[in-house]
Design an enzyme around this catalytic site. Structure first.
Site, PDB file in Angstrom:
ATOM      1  N   GLY A   1       0.818  -1.244   0.171  1.00  0.00           N
ATOM      2  CA  GLY A   1      -0.115   0.108  -0.066  1.00  0.00           C
ATOM      3  C   GLY A   1       1.075   1.182   0.058  1.00  0.00           C
ATOM      4  O   GLY A   1       1.879   1.366   0.929  1.00  0.00           O
ATOM      5  N   ALA A   2       0.591   2.195  -0.910  1.00  0.00           N
ATOM      6  CA  ALA A   2       1.590   3.252  -0.939  1.00  0.00           C
ATOM      7  C   ALA A   2       2.015   4.049   0.027  1.00  0.00           C
ATOM      8  O   ALA A   2       3.039   4.023   0.242  1.00  0.00           O
ATOM      9  CB  ALA A   2       0.854   4.246  -2.244  1.00  0.00           C
TER      10      ALA A   2
ATOM     11  N   ARG B   1      10.427  -1.096  -4.824  1.00  0.00           N
ATOM     12  CA  ARG B   1       9.156  -1.149  -5.612  1.00  0.00           C
ATOM     13  C   ARG B   1       9.249   0.294  -6.409  1.00  0.00           C
ATOM     14  O   ARG B   1       9.243   1.298  -5.717  1.00  0.00           O
ATOM     15  CB  ARG B   1       8.011  -1.351  -4.802  1.00  0.00           C
ATOM     16  CG  ARG B   1       7.872  -2.557  -4.070  1.00  0.00           C
ATOM     17  CD  ARG B   1       6.240  -3.003  -3.490  1.00  0.00           C
ATOM     18  NE  ARG B   1       5.408  -3.306  -4.680  1.00  0.00           N
ATOM     19  CZ  ARG B   1       4.149  -3.450  -4.393  1.00  0.00           C
ATOM     20  NH1 ARG B   1       3.640  -3.090  -3.176  1.00  0.00           N
ATOM     21  NH2 ARG B   1       3.483  -3.833  -5.293  1.00  0.00           N
TER      22      ARG B   1
ATOM     23  N   ASP C   1      -1.717   5.004  -6.390  1.00  0.00           N
ATOM     24  CA  ASP C   1       0.044   4.893  -5.848  1.00  0.00           C
ATOM     25  C   ASP C   1       0.706   6.083  -6.587  1.00  0.00           C
ATOM     26  O   ASP C   1       1.789   6.374  -5.996  1.00  0.00           O
ATOM     27  CB  ASP C   1       0.451   3.378  -6.584  1.00  0.00           C
ATOM     28  CG  ASP C   1      -0.088   2.269  -5.988  1.00  0.00           C
ATOM     29  OD1 ASP C   1      -1.239   1.919  -6.156  1.00  0.00           O
ATOM     30  OD2 ASP C   1       0.726   1.895  -4.955  1.00  0.00           O
TER      31      ASP C   1
ATOM     32  N   LYS D   1      -3.673  -0.327  -8.525  1.00  0.00           N
ATOM     33  CA  LYS D   1      -3.529  -1.753  -8.568  1.00  0.00           C
ATOM     34  C   LYS D   1      -4.165  -2.174 -10.148  1.00  0.00           C
ATOM     35  O   LYS D   1      -5.105  -1.460 -10.426  1.00  0.00           O
ATOM     36  CB  LYS D   1      -4.395  -2.243  -7.454  1.00  0.00           C
ATOM     37  CG  LYS D   1      -4.329  -3.988  -7.512  1.00  0.00           C
ATOM     38  CD  LYS D   1      -3.107  -4.389  -7.553  1.00  0.00           C
ATOM     39  CE  LYS D   1      -1.946  -4.105  -6.818  1.00  0.00           C
ATOM     40  NZ  LYS D   1      -0.582  -4.653  -7.141  1.00  0.00           N
TER      41      LYS D   1
HETATM   42  O1  MRU Z   1       0.592  -4.148  -4.636  1.00  0.00           O
HETATM   43  P1  MRU Z   1      -0.132  -3.292  -3.704  1.00  0.00           P
HETATM   44  O2  MRU Z   1      -0.883  -3.991  -2.598  1.00  0.00           O
HETATM   45  O3  MRU Z   1       0.775  -2.346  -2.794  1.00  0.00           O
HETATM   46  O4  MRU Z   1      -0.875  -2.262  -4.361  1.00  0.00           O
HETATM   47  C1  MRU Z   1      -1.645  -1.353  -3.551  1.00  0.00           C
HETATM   48  C2  MRU Z   1      -2.610  -0.479  -4.244  1.00  0.00           C
HETATM   49  O5  MRU Z   1      -2.774  -0.326  -5.369  1.00  0.00           O
HETATM   50  C3  MRU Z   1      -3.607   0.397  -3.360  1.00  0.00           C
HETATM   51  O6  MRU Z   1      -4.805   0.831  -3.701  1.00  0.00           O
HETATM   52  C4  MRU Z   1      -2.568   1.933  -3.240  1.00  0.00           C
HETATM   53  O7  MRU Z   1      -1.281   1.709  -2.825  1.00  0.00           O
HETATM   54  C5  MRU Z   1      -3.359   2.682  -2.489  1.00  0.00           C
HETATM   55  S1  MRU Z   1      -3.033   2.520  -0.782  1.00  0.00           S
HETATM   56  C6  MRU Z   1      -4.005   3.467   0.172  1.00  0.00           C
END
Ligand code: MRU
Length: 358
Positions: free
Chosen positions: A50-51, A93, A245, A256
């Protein structure tokens, strides 16, 4: 809300505690990160994800980096060590800008402190670095709450709300972004139904969003990603809310993989599509979504479901972890500062000129 997904325990000699998100929903287990190699691995494997959460974790990672230095190390040695740690953690990442934003912010703070402090004790710099990481963490908690307060008005009584991936407490230091909007609407007594896309291939929707909403007593109906359009056609969805993100200067938003498809479906069915994200998710140095680096992940995430092979050996697999939703398909971006309706470069610039209280 669940226990913090990312938490620093102790002082400058402390450690980073993470909820191990790979093991949910089966087990709620915490792990301790005591060096940056462990943290790199935790970010890479989505133990922490999560970002905003990886931004906060990265900031604390810089405390871990200079913890290992001998107490006699000079301030310039420590600045050099931070520089290497920023590069290293930043290579874990590529898509979520929050990680780079947080690493830069802590490094800049340390560099500012170092000016004219060549003889200062290392412990002083460690305190500065921990202080900035703590500030980033606390700000994230506040931003999440404000996002919810600013966005809850879009959740109307009686509607179905679709979300994709997990943008909840597990993805932040606070109560989430997209899920914060849902939590705040629920707190105000609104009655609505939440649908969570399962979010292939790593199932953040089924595993994490459904788990979080259950913990909060809201509950969610999990659907396979390919069902969203049909639910919309049947009038079951009144709004879509997701996190992001990285949001570029023109309002394009990476999130995502699968979010883009949902945005097109929402447009086709005339359903409002909202992005909820803190200012740390904006990358105003990038003009449009085509410039966002998209993480490519292992083919095995698609080739296997758990330990079971679901695609033939040797078959080609393509696994981009994120996609980009066009600004024109976003009804509004909800931030801690307010709401940017039908985002344009001008509106985004204006939004960030205002102070948070506006
Ligand atoms: O690959 P992830 O699980 O880190 O991807 C997360 C997402 O795409 C979330 O929607 C995004 O980071 C927003 S979290 C507040």
């Amino acid at each position: 809300m669940i226990t913090a997904a990312v938490k620093w325990v102790g002082g400058v000699d402390g450690f980073l505690e993470l909820v191990d998100q790979r093991r949910l929903p089966g087990e709620f287990v915490k792990m301790q990160c005591r060096d940056i190699e462990q943290l790199y691995e935790a970010i890479k494997t989505l133990t922490v994800r999560g970002a905003p959460a990886i931004g906060v974790a990265g900031a604390y990672g810089l405390v871990l980096a200079i913890q290992k230095l001998k107490s006699q190390a000079s301030i310039s040695d420590a600045i050099e060590c931070l520089k290497k740690a920023v590069e290293y953690l930043g290579s874990s990442r590529p898509t979520a800008v929050n990680l780079f934003w947080a690493l830069k912010r802590v490094e800049d703070k340390a560099k500012d402190f170092a000016v004219g402090q060549t003889n200062a004790a290392l412990s002083k710099l460690q305190e500065v670095v921990l202080g900035e990481a703590n500030a980033i963490c606390q700000e994230d908690v506040d931003m999440c709450r404000r996002i919810g307060e600013n966005g809850e008005k879009f959740i109307k009584d009686g509607i179905g709300v679709l979300t994709h991936c997990n943008a909840g407490a597990l993805a932040t230091a606070g109560q989430g972004t997209a899920l914060s909007v849902i939590f705040e609407a629920h707190k105000r007594g609104k009655k609505f139904k939440v649908y969570a896309d399962e979010t292939r291939p790593l199932l953040q929707g089924a595993r994490l969003t459904a788990w979080e909403l259950k913990q909060a007593g809201i509950g969610a109906t999990v659907i396979c990603d390919n069902m969203a359009g049909w639910l919309m056609k049947q009038g079951k969805i009144g709004a879509v809310v997701t996190g992001a993100d990285r949001i570029t200067a023109n309002g394009d938003a990476a999130n995502k993989i699968g979010t883009y498809s949902v945005s097109i479906l929402a447009r086709e069915h005339g359903i409002p599509f909202y992005i909820a994200a803190p200012s740390s998710t904006f990358d105003l140095n990038i003009k449009s979504g085509s410039q966002i680096p998209i993480e490519q992940r292992s083919a095995d995430e698609i080739r296997f479901l758990g330990s079971e092979r679901i695609a033939p050996d040797g078959v080609e697999i393509y696994n981009p972890a994120f996609d980009v939703t066009d600004a024109k398909d976003i009804t509004a971006i909800i931030t801690e500062r307010g709401v940017i309706e039908k985002p344009t470069p001008e509106k985004i610039t204006e939004h960030f000129k205002q102070t948070v209280d506006n």
